[in-house]
Design a protein around this motif. Structure first.
Motif, PDB file in Angstrom:
ATOM      1  N   ALA A  45      23.120 -13.486  -7.593  1.00 21.68           N
ATOM      2  CA  ALA A  45      23.746 -12.782  -8.719  1.00 21.68           C
ATOM      3  C   ALA A  45      22.814 -12.754  -9.930  1.00 21.68           C
ATOM      4  CB  ALA A  45      25.068 -13.447  -9.085  1.00 21.68           C
ATOM      5  N   ASP A  46      21.746 -13.563  -9.895  1.00 22.36           N
ATOM      6  CA  ASP A  46      20.778 -13.564 -10.998  1.00 22.36           C
ATOM      7  C   ASP A  46      19.899 -12.320 -10.994  1.00 22.36           C
ATOM      8  OD1 ASP A  46      21.688 -16.031 -11.819  1.00 22.36           O
ATOM      9  OD2 ASP A  46      20.188 -17.137 -10.657  1.00 22.36           O
ATOM     10  N   CYS A  47      19.903 -11.591  -9.901  1.00 19.14           N
ATOM     11  CA  CYS A  47      19.043 -10.411  -9.814  1.00 19.14           C
ATOM     12  C   CYS A  47      19.668  -9.245 -10.574  1.00 19.14           C
ATOM     13  CB  CYS A  47      18.847  -9.995  -8.361  1.00 19.14           C
ATOM     14  SG  CYS A  47      17.886 -11.178  -7.408  1.00 19.14           S
ATOM     15  N   GLN A  48      18.895  -8.666 -11.473  1.00 14.41           N
ATOM     16  CA  GLN A  48      19.338  -7.459 -12.170  1.00 14.41           C
ATOM     17  C   GLN A  48      19.274  -6.284 -11.195  1.00 14.41           C
ATOM     18  OE1 GLN A  48      20.049  -6.568 -15.637  1.00 14.41           O
ATOM     19  NE2 GLN A  48      20.348  -4.517 -14.807  1.00 14.41           N
ATOM     20  N   ALA A  73      31.643  -0.703  -1.120  1.00 12.52           N
ATOM     21  CA  ALA A  73      32.772  -1.629  -1.060  1.00 12.52           C
ATOM     22  C   ALA A  73      33.317  -1.555   0.364  1.00 12.52           C
ATOM     23  CB  ALA A  73      33.841  -1.224  -2.076  1.00 12.52           C
ATOM     24  N   THR A  74      33.766  -2.690   0.897  1.00 17.36           N
ATOM     25  CA  THR A  74      34.189  -2.737   2.300  1.00 17.36           C
ATOM     26  C   THR A  74      35.256  -1.687   2.613  1.00 17.36           C
ATOM     27  OG1 THR A  74      33.594  -5.059   2.444  1.00 17.36           O
ATOM     28  CG2 THR A  74      35.174  -4.252   4.071  1.00 17.36           C
ATOM     29  N   ASP A 123      30.545  -6.429  -8.662  1.00 19.64           N
ATOM     30  CA  ASP A 123      31.416  -7.563  -8.929  1.00 19.64           C
ATOM     31  C   ASP A 123      31.290  -8.579  -7.779  1.00 19.64           C
ATOM     32  OD1 ASP A 123      33.462  -9.348  -9.252  1.00 19.64           O
ATOM     33  OD2 ASP A 123      35.034  -7.839  -9.513  1.00 19.64           O
ATOM     34  N   PRO A 124      30.705  -9.766  -8.045  1.00 20.77           N
ATOM     35  CA  PRO A 124      30.483 -10.746  -6.971  1.00 20.77           C
ATOM     36  C   PRO A 124      31.758 -11.175  -6.255  1.00 20.77           C
ATOM     37  CG  PRO A 124      29.244 -11.354  -8.928  1.00 20.77           C
ATOM     38  CD  PRO A 124      30.159 -10.232  -9.326  1.00 20.77           C
ATOM     39  N   SER A 125      32.920 -10.966  -6.871  1.00 26.68           N
ATOM     40  CA  SER A 125      34.164 -11.396  -6.227  1.00 26.68           C
ATOM     41  C   SER A 125      34.704 -10.348  -5.253  1.00 26.68           C
ATOM     42  CB  SER A 125      35.219 -11.714  -7.288  1.00 26.68           C
ATOM     43  OG  SER A 125      35.625 -10.526  -7.933  1.00 26.68           O
ATOM     44  N   PHE A 145      27.900  -8.207   2.722  1.00 27.94           N
ATOM     45  CA  PHE A 145      26.935  -8.289   1.634  1.00 27.94           C
ATOM     46  C   PHE A 145      27.538  -9.205   0.584  1.00 27.94           C
ATOM     47  CE2 PHE A 145      25.062  -6.751  -2.325  1.00 27.94           C
ATOM     48  CZ  PHE A 145      23.712  -6.655  -1.978  1.00 27.94           C
ATOM     49  N   ILE A 146      26.929 -10.377   0.430  1.00 26.25           N
ATOM     50  CA  ILE A 146      27.545 -11.423  -0.390  1.00 26.25           C
ATOM     51  C   ILE A 146      26.658 -11.704  -1.606  1.00 26.25           C
ATOM     52  CG2 ILE A 146      28.275 -13.836  -0.408  1.00 26.25           C
ATOM     53  CD1 ILE A 146      28.552 -13.352   2.776  1.00 26.25           C
ATOM     54  N   ILE A 147      27.273 -11.593  -2.773  1.00 22.05           N
ATOM     55  CA  ILE A 147      26.549 -11.876  -4.019  1.00 22.05           C
ATOM     56  C   ILE A 147      26.959 -13.278  -4.461  1.00 22.05           C
ATOM     57  CG2 ILE A 147      26.144 -11.126  -6.398  1.00 22.05           C
ATOM     58  CD1 ILE A 147      27.337  -8.338  -5.442  1.00 22.05           C
ATOM     59  N   GLU A 148      25.989 -14.169  -4.593  1.00 19.48           N
ATOM     60  CA  GLU A 148      26.340 -15.554  -4.928  1.00 19.48           C
ATOM     61  C   GLU A 148      25.424 -16.126  -5.994  1.00 19.48           C
ATOM     62  OE1 GLU A 148      26.071 -17.479  -1.176  1.00 19.48           O
ATOM     63  OE2 GLU A 148      23.908 -17.315  -1.086  1.00 19.48           O
TER      64      GLU A 148
END
Ligand code: ZN
Length: 148
Positions: A45-48, A73-74, A123-125, A145-148
């Motif tokens: 999530a730190d990646c712009q 989005a899924t 949105d990571p959630s 695809f998971i943003i963490e």
């Protein structure tokens, strides 16, 4: 002795910096067996901005075994595969569809294609899925695809 310790710390911290940079750029492979080499992709999530490079490590040409990497989005995956079928060969992707967050070119064996997009706007959630829009490939060629 102290000098060596500091040198090691410096080397380690520079290695850490390098790996942070690499997290904003990922490579995924596809093949002649209609597969991606990852069931999920985890990004920071730190990646712009994030750059995805899709490689096709097979030999079959695009018209028989074309692959792309498309992110949405899924819940939008199935509608997008529908409009992609309608868009037809050779790209199997609509010209513009706001549900598509990012997409590489459709490629054949031996080729690669990259796409860079704004990760910070996602949105990571939320649930995101990447997939291939070549007809019927999404049944196997998809992943989380998971943003963490
Ligand atoms: Zn494919």
């Amino acid at each position: 002795m102290k000098f060596i310790y500091f040198t090691v710390v410096l080397i380690l911290s520079s290695l850490t910096n390098i790996s942070f940079a690499q997290d904003c750029s990922q490579v995924i492979e596809s093949n002649d067996a209609m597969q991606f080499n990852m069931k999920e992709m985890r990004v920071s999530a730190d990646c712009q901005n994030l750059t995805i490079t899709l490689k096709h490590v097979g030999n079959l040409p695009q018209q028989f075994m074309g692959h792309n990497w498309v992110l949405s989005a899924t819940e939008n995956m199935m509608p997008i595969t529908g409009v992609s079928m309608q868009a037809g060969a050779p790209n199997y992707l609509p010209e513009s569809d706001e549900r598509i967050i990012a997409a590489t070119d459709m490629i054949g064996g031996g080729q690669e294609s990259s796409v860079t997009f704004d990760l910070s706007s996602l949105d990571p959630s939320k649930d995101y899925t990447y997939f291939c829009t070549f007809p019927a490939h999404y049944a196997i060629m998809k992943g989380s695809f998971i943003i963490e």
